[in-house]
Scaffold this active site. Structure first.
Site, PDB file in Angstrom:
ATOM      1  N   TRP A 183       0.825  -1.206   0.000  1.00  0.00           N
ATOM      2  CA  TRP A 183       0.000   0.000   0.000  1.00  0.00           C
ATOM      3  C   TRP A 183       0.862   1.260   0.000  1.00  0.00           C
ATOM      4  CZ3 TRP A 183      -4.717   1.873  -0.826  1.00  0.00           C
ATOM      5  CH2 TRP A 183      -5.767   0.977  -0.951  1.00  0.00           C
ATOM      6  N   LYS A 185       3.877   1.583  -1.329  1.00  0.00           N
ATOM      7  CA  LYS A 185       4.395   1.733  -2.693  1.00  0.00           C
ATOM      8  C   LYS A 185       3.282   2.228  -3.623  1.00  0.00           C
ATOM      9  CE  LYS A 185       7.210   1.098  -6.259  1.00  0.00           C
ATOM     10  NZ  LYS A 185       7.632  -0.244  -6.702  1.00  0.00           N
ATOM     11  N   HIS A 332     -16.407   2.281  -1.139  1.00  0.00           N
ATOM     12  CA  HIS A 332     -15.433   1.244  -0.820  1.00  0.00           C
ATOM     13  C   HIS A 332     -15.720   0.811   0.617  1.00  0.00           C
ATOM     14  CE1 HIS A 332     -13.173   2.725  -4.274  1.00  0.00           C
ATOM     15  NE2 HIS A 332     -12.231   1.809  -4.088  1.00  0.00           N
ATOM     16  N   GLU A 335     -12.748  -3.653   2.561  1.00  0.00           N
ATOM     17  CA  GLU A 335     -11.490  -4.005   1.890  1.00  0.00           C
ATOM     18  C   GLU A 335     -10.414  -4.186   2.966  1.00  0.00           C
ATOM     19  OE1 GLU A 335      -8.756  -2.434  -1.877  1.00  0.00           O
ATOM     20  OE2 GLU A 335     -10.114  -1.062  -0.891  1.00  0.00           O
ATOM     21  N   HIS A 360     -15.284  -3.726  -3.470  1.00  0.00           N
ATOM     22  CA  HIS A 360     -14.481  -4.815  -2.903  1.00  0.00           C
ATOM     23  C   HIS A 360     -15.291  -5.703  -1.964  1.00  0.00           C
ATOM     24  CE1 HIS A 360     -10.920  -3.263  -4.834  1.00  0.00           C
ATOM     25  NE2 HIS A 360     -11.197  -2.071  -4.335  1.00  0.00           N
TER      26      HIS A 360
END
Length: 477
Positions: A183, A185, A332, A335, A360
């Site tokens: 996450w 990156k 969202h 997740e 998700h």
């Protein structure tokens, strides 16, 4: 008596298997005789690939991480079938990562005027602003084109640039040992490229390519997540969010004139879930302002960023309850791997806020009451198989297959996600019935107006019938 018992056992066994099949996604879909023949062709490809994977785990693409499987998938007959299959609508993708990274490097990063600097934490920042803000950089801004020209190999230089906006690594288990590593990156890549995509010529070119990659993958419509953007040009002028929306609308209309069977795009505005209450109030007020100006185009609102690290949806309920009746939520939620925390209970608050779909929904299977409520309310789950690689496709929970951020992990459009959905997440014997259900779900759970939906279903049916004919005539291989 033993023979009767054996027969009763077999009948009971068959009845349970049939009941489970009927409950699965696509279990009640009817295939005509031509579709049945296509199903047989598809399942032969599928069983052949599953058998190869069973005999050699290194060839089992469906069980491998996408970074290790992509070269196998690219040679797969199942994948080639899926590429040419009409996929209906794409209902969950983020515009800032919807285009392949290689195209971005070869086109956007080649534009004159691109500058690069490096922050203290080592993150590279790219921008076309000629008097750029520091962005926390500790180095001077340098010209990307000049660096490329001075490099020993322009190809290697561009490959290094691409790594700044692509998570690909041949050893993901080593480079990303935890969810926080990947996450971090992932978020850093947005920091690297966000300024680039606000440059007006880049914004136009990038969004056209986004539509082209969708269309080439047999997607006919999309509902995209994006933020409000303040675009800029080479002279340093800054344009309000209204300009970005109008630019995107013009791009869509120009694209539709060239491709009349592409039905366009609608926008879900997203904001960072790490905002504090006053910030969220301002963001939501801005959304309501522009929704009133573009009610047919800005259809809804969402919160994004890593859910485990973000603020829970419950913090903003009092603000979000002021939603205009003409707009919708597309949250969202779930997740996360947490269970019974403020994070996975985002699912509960999303449902109570009457979300239209759930992005998700990974944690949903841990909450049977919410699971049933999703079924009862007919709330579709936006499943992105490569983004969050596991969600059981049983119980006929309404779902659509999406791609999330394909440009950041070496994917393109939607076919790779369909591959994992049918080869990895679905039962072995799942074939055209499930695929057809997923495709038709994408139109059913879109936000089309009644007349738009009628047109979309007619276009989809024509595309589907043509595809069936092409398979039977040997044109799909």
């Amino acid at each position: 008596m033993a023979a009767v018992d054996k027969l009763a056992h077999q009948d009971a066994r068959s009845a349970v298997i049939e009941a489970e099949d009927n409950l699965s996604t696509g279990g009640r879909v009817h295939l005509n005789s031509r579709e049945t023949k296509v199903d047989e062709i598809f399942l032969k490809h599928k069983y052949d690939e599953l058998a190869r994977g069973f005999n050699d785990s290194d060839q089992n693409a469906a069980a491998l991480h996408f970074f290790k499987a992509k070269s196998l998938i690219d040679r797969s007959k199942v994948f080639h079938f899926l590429q040419q299959m009409p996929k209906g609508a794409l209902l969950h993708t983020h515009t800032s990562a919807a285009v392949t990274s290689k195209w971005v490097v070869q086109n956007i990063f080649q534009m004159p005027g691109l500058l690069k600097c490096t922050r203290k934490d080592g993150i590279s920042i790219l921008t076309f602003r000629q008097l750029p803000q520091k962005h926390g950089c500790v180095t001077q801004y340098v010209s990307v084109n000049e660096e490329r020209n001075l490099s020993v190999s322009a190809v290697e230089y561009d490959q290094a640039l691409e790594k700044l906006i692509n998570l690909y690594t041949p050893t993901p288990e080593l480079e990303y040992p935890t969810i926080d590593w990947v996450w971090n990156k992932f978020k850093n890549m947005f920091a690297t490229i966000s300024e680039v995509l606000l440059y007006l010529p880049a914004y136009r070119s990038y969004n056209w390519q986004m539509l082209q990659e969708m269309y080439d993958d047999n997607i006919m419509y999309a509902e995209v997540r994006m933020k409000f953007y303040e675009l800029y040009d080479i002279s340093g002028r800054i344009f309000p969010p209204e300009r970005g929306i109008k630019e995107l609308k013009e791009i869509i209309e120009s694209f539709k004139k060239l491709h009349p069977d592409f039905l366009g795009i609608k926008i879900i505005i997203s904001t960072n879930r790490n905002a504090d209450v006053p910030q969220m109030r301002r963001h939501f007020k801005t959304f309501k302002k522009y929704h009133s100006i573009f009610p047919k185009d800005l259809i809804g609102f969402d919160l994004v960023s890593q859910e485990d690290k973000g603020k829970p949806l419950h913090n903003f309920v009092s603000i979000l309850q002021e939603m205009p009746k003409t707009a919708k939520f597309f949250f969202h939620a779930g997740e996360t791997n947490w269970f019974g925390s403020s994070i996975d209970y985002n699912l509960l608050d999303a449902i109570l806020l009457n979300t239209t779909r759930i992005g998700h929904g990974f944690a949903l299977m841990k909450h049977p009451v919410l699971w049933n409520e999703v079924k009862n309310r007919d709330i579709a789950i936006e499943v992105s198989p490569i983004s969050n690689q596991v969600l059981n496709l049983a119980q006929n929970i309404p779902m659509v297959i999406c791609n999330d951020d394909p440009g950041h992990w070496n994917a393109k459009a939607l076919s790779y996600d369909f591959y994992y959905a049918i080869m990895s997440l679905a039962p072995n014997k799942a074939g055209l019935k499930m695929l057809k259900q997923l495709v038709w779900n994408s139109v059913k759970y879109s936000t089309f107006e009644p007349d738009e939906r009628q047109k979309a279903l007619a276009v989809l049916q024509t595309k589907w019938d043509n595809f069936i004919d092409d398979v039977l005539e040997g044109l799909v291989v």
